[in-house]
Design a protein around this motif. Structure first.
Motif, mmCIF file in Angstrom:
data_model
loop_
_atom_site.group_PDB
_atom_site.id
_atom_site.type_symbol
_atom_site.label_atom_id
_atom_site.label_comp_id
_atom_site.label_asym_id
_atom_site.label_seq_id
_atom_site.Cartn_x
_atom_site.Cartn_y
_atom_site.Cartn_z
ATOM 1 N N SER A 134 0.840 -1.197 0.000
ATOM 2 C CA SER A 134 0.000 0.000 0.000
ATOM 3 C C SER A 134 0.874 1.245 0.000
ATOM 4 C CB SER A 134 -0.918 -0.008 1.224
ATOM 5 O OG SER A 134 -0.132 -0.108 2.379
ATOM 6 N N ALA A 135 0.206 2.396 -0.112
ATOM 7 C CA ALA A 135 0.942 3.659 -0.175
ATOM 8 C C ALA A 135 1.693 3.911 1.131
ATOM 9 C CB ALA A 135 -0.045 4.790 -0.445
ATOM 10 N N ASN A 136 2.767 4.674 0.999
ATOM 11 C CA ASN A 136 3.585 5.085 2.147
ATOM 12 C C ASN A 136 4.129 3.897 2.942
ATOM 13 O OD1 ASN A 136 3.182 7.880 1.620
ATOM 14 N ND2 ASN A 136 1.105 7.634 2.435
ATOM 15 N N THR A 137 4.528 2.867 2.244
ATOM 16 C CA THR A 137 5.154 1.713 2.895
ATOM 17 C C THR A 137 6.662 1.798 2.682
ATOM 18 O OG1 THR A 137 3.216 0.403 2.355
ATOM 19 C CG2 THR A 137 5.194 -0.811 2.974
ATOM 20 N N GLU A 177 14.101 10.705 -4.822
ATOM 21 C CA GLU A 177 12.656 10.639 -5.118
ATOM 22 C C GLU A 177 12.496 10.631 -6.641
ATOM 23 O OE1 GLU A 177 11.804 13.371 -1.204
ATOM 24 O OE2 GLU A 177 11.078 14.049 -3.167
ATOM 25 N N ILE A 178 11.987 9.551 -7.127
ATOM 26 C CA ILE A 178 11.924 9.363 -8.583
ATOM 27 C C ILE A 178 10.467 9.312 -9.032
ATOM 28 C CG2 ILE A 178 12.459 7.740 -10.454
ATOM 29 C CD1 ILE A 178 14.990 7.010 -8.835
ATOM 30 N N ALA A 179 10.184 10.065 -10.095
ATOM 31 C CA ALA A 179 8.816 10.066 -10.667
ATOM 32 C C ALA A 179 8.902 9.619 -12.119
ATOM 33 C CB ALA A 179 8.218 11.456 -10.572
ATOM 34 N N ASP A 204 10.664 3.310 -0.539
ATOM 35 C CA ASP A 204 9.400 3.884 -0.048
ATOM 36 C C ASP A 204 8.403 3.970 -1.204
ATOM 37 O OD1 ASP A 204 7.373 5.511 1.025
ATOM 38 O OD2 ASP A 204 8.797 6.285 2.509
ATOM 39 N N THR A 205 7.203 3.461 -0.999
ATOM 40 C CA THR A 205 6.195 3.486 -2.083
ATOM 41 C C THR A 205 5.553 4.863 -2.233
ATOM 42 O OG1 THR A 205 4.514 2.740 -0.552
ATOM 43 C CG2 THR A 205 5.645 1.046 -1.822
ATOM 44 N N MET A 206 5.861 5.761 -1.337
ATOM 45 C CA MET A 206 5.300 7.127 -1.322
ATOM 46 C C MET A 206 3.771 7.066 -1.336
ATOM 47 S SD MET A 206 8.147 9.302 -3.422
ATOM 48 C CE MET A 206 7.615 10.882 -2.803
ATOM 49 N N ASN A 207 3.132 7.893 -2.177
ATOM 50 C CA ASN A 207 1.666 8.006 -2.028
ATOM 51 C C ASN A 207 0.887 7.084 -2.971
ATOM 52 O OD1 ASN A 207 2.261 9.190 -4.373
ATOM 53 N ND2 ASN A 207 1.420 11.217 -3.890
ATOM 54 N N GLN A 208 1.575 6.109 -3.549
ATOM 55 C CA GLN A 208 0.844 5.236 -4.469
ATOM 56 C C GLN A 208 1.006 3.777 -4.073
ATOM 57 O OE1 GLN A 208 2.845 6.919 -7.953
ATOM 58 N NE2 GLN A 208 0.826 6.983 -8.920
ATOM 59 N N PRO A 209 -0.077 3.030 -4.073
ATOM 60 C CA PRO A 209 0.065 1.593 -3.855
ATOM 61 C C PRO A 209 0.779 0.975 -5.056
ATOM 62 C CG PRO A 209 -2.180 2.115 -4.457
ATOM 63 C CD PRO A 209 -1.455 3.420 -4.329
ATOM 64 N N ILE A 210 1.471 -0.091 -4.845
ATOM 65 C CA ILE A 210 2.272 -0.645 -5.936
ATOM 66 C C ILE A 210 2.447 -2.149 -5.729
ATOM 67 C CG2 ILE A 210 4.434 -0.128 -4.710
ATOM 68 C CD1 ILE A 210 5.696 0.448 -7.417
ATOM 69 N N LEU A 254 4.391 7.200 -11.884
ATOM 70 C CA LEU A 254 4.678 6.366 -10.703
ATOM 71 C C LEU A 254 5.804 7.030 -9.915
ATOM 72 C CD1 LEU A 254 4.388 3.706 -9.079
ATOM 73 C CD2 LEU A 254 6.109 2.738 -10.585
ATOM 74 N N GLN A 255 5.542 7.218 -8.647
ATOM 75 C CA GLN A 255 6.557 7.854 -7.796
ATOM 76 C C GLN A 255 7.011 6.882 -6.725
ATOM 77 O OE1 GLN A 255 5.747 11.763 -6.274
ATOM 78 N NE2 GLN A 255 4.527 12.299 -8.062
ATOM 79 N N TYR A 256 8.284 6.917 -6.439
ATOM 80 C CA TYR A 256 8.817 6.128 -5.336
ATOM 81 C C TYR A 256 10.093 6.805 -4.843
ATOM 82 C CZ TYR A 256 11.782 4.335 -9.120
ATOM 83 O OH TYR A 256 12.628 4.243 -10.180
#
Lengths: 751, 404
Positions: free
Chosen positions: A293-296, A314-316, A337-343, A364-366
């Motif tokens: 999930s996000a923010n993991t 921080e890569i987008a 870190d998955t940041m704000n997106q589930p992955i 996709l951001q992480y």
């Protein structure tokens, strides 16, 4: 022309101007979306030629020419489809060509309406092809142009239907039209903006499969094939943006700082010039892909000495395709870190590999946190041993060259005699040799048959691109007993001070080497000559570059605000209480059922059947109930029959032959000395001279038949006879006239 | 210039395009408001909705935000389309002018005045068309178009209607419709304004000598004609009979003879024409066409005679139409209108000879050259041979062409 006439324009003129700009806008949008200058020159040029040759002088091309060009277009579209597959790009090319052909065939408001629809289709195709800022900007401009064209089209149609094509638009009408368009445009933007924000995201993604071209714009590859001829791409298409922070959260990116190596694939198997992943890597990752999930934050189970990270990257990624996709990270990652997106993610911290799985998305951001090995001394225990290496597959000449270089550098090449602490120096010697003795080039030549690609590069070619350098360095390291591997990924060196980000493009794809200088201590080495490397990957600070950077800043904002708008942003604006009306759950359930197996096939078949059935019903109803449509079809069929000579289709076309026939009849009668008085009907006249005419059977038949045809043409509703038959009659009559004249006495002729 | 031509010319002088004639006296001053409003999705709108659905599926499927944006614009366009076209027509009024007479095959201008009483919304791109089904079937319509009506202003415009067959037409309903701004929805206002239109038989270009070159019946006819008549020439005296008008009693001779004597006057020498139409026994499609030809020829002869001082009458026994020979345009107009209103679907009555006098000349119009029983004619116009009566440059209108 009065002054008023000069200042006011007809509705038709206004519409034609609006149509021109709408078409031009559509063509430019498509070319920009495809990033193809050939399309731009070709389509815009063809469109301009068609416009000024056919549309402006209101001179449509003949049907035969149009049909021929149409056939050509279908052929080109077929070839394009075979070349690039059935996709949006091939469709857009077809529609653009169709539009050019249609411009040659503008015969009425319906044709012009079709052109507008084609423009709209091209715009949709452009948006499906690319979501860059330029495409978006062109979409907005083209939307306005199309809006204006559609509005004026309604007025144009009314004027045409009312047969008042010279209707002019006075000053007041112009003001009203502008006000209305401004109002309509404003309302449209407001409503569209609200819908854009409110519509739920992440619902039903990929339910109907992949549309359009592959969403991945990555220029990197996880297989190196040396010796393949061609030229390395220098496309400037952005792949991802990256921000580098230290532990205090400060942006530590620098405009002219050290480039950052972002790893993608690790290649360990070499065979005949080809590098591929090892079997171990092929069954890839330590952790099977699973949903996070996000923010993991993910961490390796055994962090060892790397418990404290140094930098956060921080890569987008701008676009991400379906299925497994490499997530680029610097060496050595210690947290993800998955940041704000589930992955859905598979990872292996030990090898530094991260792969996204599942459906694609527009962004996709992480974040990856790393330690910097170069800041830490390598602690080697006394009994530290190198990993054994199988030298099989390494060309002897390559190995000998490595031995020579290392020995000449004062380092023992034999691994059994060389202390492990000297491995770093040995690798550095090899790296320096490659950097100084070889030239960089983007042109790739084919390797001569039977030669090893790396050996050919080192001894004959002596110039190549980064993959050759990486391959040579890796093999030479291995030949002296040092474990090494080829790594492919990207170089981040283009820092934008406005956005505070590195921008990484397709042209930044790179290959380099990682050598194990101590057990589990892998260091990055790069044999590519630094001067050429700098030229290729570090941009020059010219004015053009500054402008390009400004554009990139805008592109970045566009990507963040529009392209990267997602459910999280939506929740922030709308509020999470609004929710997605249960659509997400519904979509997930449906997708799960689709994915279950047969249901997917059955459902798709049902959808196709439903679409085909609905379309057939719709067409059937149209054909049977709409008199207009059936009339149109009859007219088309009649026209086709007439063209291939099966049936005549208009009386008007034969008006002239009938006149000729009438004239021939009069002449024939006069030359036979029985001229018809003007007051006497033709049939009555023939009846009166029946006996005389009957003496010449050919003439008699021709005259009576001609009389019937003339009466039929002038006084009957039945379709006229074919022109060929009329011509035959005329010929018969003229022949009889000649015979009559030649049989007269000479004196008569003189008279 | 014939009676009808001069009448039409008079009407044409009243034509004026795009002038504000909403309050003209010729306008119909009632029913300016629509009796109903209609709104329907156009075919283009249907396609557009299909494209919008496609955009929605594409946006959801690809999660492409530009497609989400385009989808939003597509939905917004549908909403704005309904909003603008509906608002513009909320306060629109329409008046139609009364109609004149016209020949079949000739266009009749249909004049309208559109008023926009809204103080905010202008009206754009309207079509005005007649709604009657008969008109749709029996003629070619060109709708009137209005490009723009500014708020609180009015505009005059016209369309046209070209009737195919003669008869009486009633224009009842007028549709004012617009697809503005994007062509997705068609909003219409239906107005009820009844206007009759008399369509005269088609105008055909006859040979100019059909009336003048009609031969008389010869000397015998002339002698027979020297009987009591209505001319001013004295023919003789005779005894008074019951019913003789008193003004014809010659009091001088009556006094001399001691008995009432009346003056008998000779018949007029003025030449009179009877146009007699005999229709075929069976009125199938061909028969109808020939009857229509006969009617058109008769009407054209009346047009010709209207310009001359020749007394001309009409005798169409099977339809009980009789106009005794008279001179003047009014007579021509009456006869032509009567011909225009003939209904061939009604049962025909039996054929009777023309009520001619001795010197009258009968021009018989029929199919064929065989004289019917008890009918004599100075000239027969055979509808089978149009080139015997049509001017050389003329041709038959579509409605009079042979269906075979």
């Amino acid at each position: 022309m009065t002054r008023s006439d000069r200042t006011t324009r007809t509705v038709a003129e206004m519409f034609r101007t609006a149509l021109f700009w709408a078409i031009l806008g559509a063509m430019i949008s498509f070319s920009i979306a495809e990033l193809n200058p050939v399309y731009f020159v070709g389509f815009v040029g063809a469109m301009l030629v068609a416009w000024f040759a056919s549309v402006r002088p209101a001179r449509p091309a003949p049907r035969k020419v149009i049909n021929t060009i149409l056939l050509l277009v279908i052929t080109i579209a077929g070839i394009e489809t075979l070349r690039s597959g059935v996709g949006v790009s091939a469709f857009a090319v077809f529609v653009a060509l169709l539009l050019v052909v249609k411009l040659l065939d503008l015969r009425g408001p319906k044709d012009e309406g079709q052109v507008l629809v084609l423009c709209l289709s091209i715009l949709v195709a452009a948006v499906l092809t690319s979501n860059s800022f330029l495409t978006g900007a062109m979409m907005l401009i083209e939307s306005v142009l199309l809006l204006r064209a559609f509005v004026l089209y309604q007025m144009y149609t009314v004027v045409k239907l009312g047969r008042t094509p010279s209707s002019r638009v006075n000053k007041r009408a112009k003001i009203d039209i502008r006000s209305m368009m401004l109002g309509a445009g404003f309302l449209c933007v407001c409503i569209a903006g609200v819908l854009f924000i409110v519509l739920p995201r992440n619902v039903g993604s990929q339910a109907f499969g992949q549309w359009g071209a592959s969403r991945s714009v990555s220029g990197f590859t996880d297989e190196v094939e040396l010796g393949r001829p061609g030229r390395i791409t220098m496309s400037s298409t952005p792949v991802f943006d990256m921000t580098v922070r230290n532990r205090d959260g400060m942006n530590v990116g620098e405009e002219n700082g050290q480039p950052v190596y972002l790893r993608g694939a690790v290649l360990e198997e070499y065979e005949s010039g080809n590098w591929s992943r090892s079997n171990v890597m092929r069954v890839p990752l330590a952790e099977r892909p699973q949903f996070f999930s996000a923010n993991t934050t993910l961490k390796p189970r055994d962090r060892g000495d790397y418990s404290r990270w140094d930098y956060q990257y921080e890569i987008a990624l701008r676009t991400v395709s379906d299925g497994p996709v490499y997530l680029f990270t610097p060496w050595r990652p210690v947290e993800f870190d998955t940041m704000n997106q589930p992955i859905r993610l598979g990872y292996d911290f030990k090898r530094g590999l991260f792969m996204k799985d599942g459906v694609g998305r527009s962004s996709l951001q992480y974040a990856v946190r790393t330690v910097n090995d170069s800041f830490r001394p390598t602690q080697l225990s006394d009994g530290a041993l190198r990993r054994p290496i199988d030298p099989a597959g390494i060309n002897e000449r390559v190995a000998q060259r490595a031995y020579d270089i290392v020995r000449n550098g004062g380092v023992e090449p034999n691994p059994s005699l060389r202390p492990i602490q000297m491995d770093a120096a040995a690798v550095r010697l090899l790296e320096t040799h490659l950097r100084t003795q070889y030239k960089y080039t983007l042109d790739a030549l084919p390797v001569p048959p039977g030669r090893d690609a790396t050996e050919w590069f080192l001894f004959d070619r002596r110039e190549g691109h980064c993959e050759y350098y990486a391959s040579a360095l890796t093999l030479m390291c291995r030949s002296i007993g040092i474990p090494a591997r080829v790594v492919t990924g990207y170089i981040a060196s283009d820092f934008n001070t406005v956005t505070g980000q590195y921008i990484v493009r397709e042209s930044n794809a790179h290959a380099w080497v990682e050598a194990e200088i101590a057990p589990d201590h892998w260091r990055t080495y790069d044999g590519t000559p630094p001067g050429d490397f700098h030229d290729l990957h570090v941009p020059d600070p010219s004015l053009t570059r500054s402008i390009a950077k400004l554009y990139e800043s805008i592109e970045f904002l566009w990507g963040r605000v529009v392209v990267g708008y997602d459910s999280d942003t939506r929740d922030q604006i709308v509020g999470s209480n609004v929710g997605d009306l249960g659509l997400a759950n519904l979509s997930d359930r449906l997708l799960a059922r689709f994915a279950a197996g047969r249901t997917k096939l059955i459902t798709r078949a049902a959808i196709v059947a439903l679409v085909v059935f609905s379309a057939s019903m719709f067409l059937g109803i149209l054909l049977t109930r709409t008199e207009k449509v059936s009339r149109l079809i009859r007219a088309i069929v009649g026209s086709v029959f007439a063209r291939i000579g099966l049936r005549s289709f208009t009386r008007a076309q034969h008006a002239e032959p009938v006149d000729t026939l009438e004239h021939a009849v009069e002449s024939a009668l006069a030359s036979n000395d029985i001229p018809r008085p003007s007051w006497q009907p033709l049939r009555q006249h023939l009846r009166e001279h029946q006996e005389f005419i009957a003496q010449q059977s050919d003439l008699s038949n021709a005259l009576w038949e001609s009389a019937d045809l003339i009466y039929q043409s002038r006084f009957s509703r039945s379709p006229a006879v074919p022109a060929t038959h009329l011509n035959e009659l005329v010929q018969t009559l003229r022949t009889s006239e000649n015979i009559a004249q030649s049989s007269r006495p000479a004196t008569d002729k003189q008279i | 210039m014939s009676a009808l031509q001069s009448h039409h010319a008079r009407l044409r002088t009243g034509d004026s395009d795009h002038s504000d004639s909403f309050d003209s006296e010729r306008s119909i001053k009632s029913n300016e408001l629509p009796i109903r409003r209609e709104s329907k999705l156009t075919f283009g709108g249907l396609i557009y909705i299909g494209v919008t659905v496609f955009l929605a599926i594409g946006a959801v499927n690809s999660q492409n935000n530009l497609l989400f944006w385009l989808f939003g614009v597509a939905i917004a366009t549908i909403i704005v389309s309904g909003l603008f076209s509906g608002s513009a027509l909320m306060k629109t009024q329409l008046r139609a002018r009364v109609l004149n007479e016209v020949h079949a095959g000739q266009p009749q201008r249909l004049h309208y005045s559109v008023r926009n009483k809204s103080s905010i919304f202008p009206v754009f791109a309207c079509l005005i068309s007649e709604e009657s089904k008969k008109i749709q079937l029996d003629g070619k319509r060109v709708p009137a178009s209005v490009v723009h009506v500014a708020p609180r202003s009015s505009v005059s415009t016209y369309g046209s209607f070209t009737p195919r067959v003669r008869g009486r037409y009633i224009f009842r309903q007028i549709r004012l419709s617009t697809r503005f701004p994007f062509g997705l929805m068609q909003k219409s206002l239906i107005f009820e304004q009844s206007r009759p239109l008399l369509v005269l038989p088609p105008a055909i270009n006859l040979k100019r000598d059909l009336l003048n070159a009609t031969p008389a019946h010869g000397e015998q006819v002339l002698r027979k004609a020297r009987r009591g008549g209505e001319s001013n020439e004295l023919w003789g005296l005779r005894e008074y009979r019951a019913g003789d008008p008193r003004r014809r009693i010659s009091w001088k001779h009556s006094a001399r003879r001691g008995d009432l004597v009346v003056v008998e006057q000779a018949e007029s020498y003025a030449m009179r024409f009877w146009i007699m139409i005999v229709e075929p026994d069976t009125l199938d499609e061909v028969g109808r066409v020939h009857t229509e030809r006969a009617i058109a020829v008769a009407a054209a002869l009346f047009e010709q005679a209207g310009t001359q001082s020749t007394p001309i009458g009409l005798w169409y026994p099977q339809r009980s139409v009789r106009f005794d020979p008279l001179t003047g345009r009014a007579q021509a107009g009456r006869a032509i209108r009567a011909l225009a209103l003939l209904d061939l679907d009604e049962d025909a009555v039996s054929l009777t000879p023309a009520p001619v006098r001795t010197r009258d000349r009968v021009i018989l119009i029929q199919r064929g050259t065989t004289l019917p029983d008890r009918v004599s004619a100075s000239r027969i116009i055979d509808t089978d041979y149009p080139d015997s009566w049509l001017h050389r440059s003329g041709s038959l209108p579509d409605g009079l062409r042979d269906p075979s």
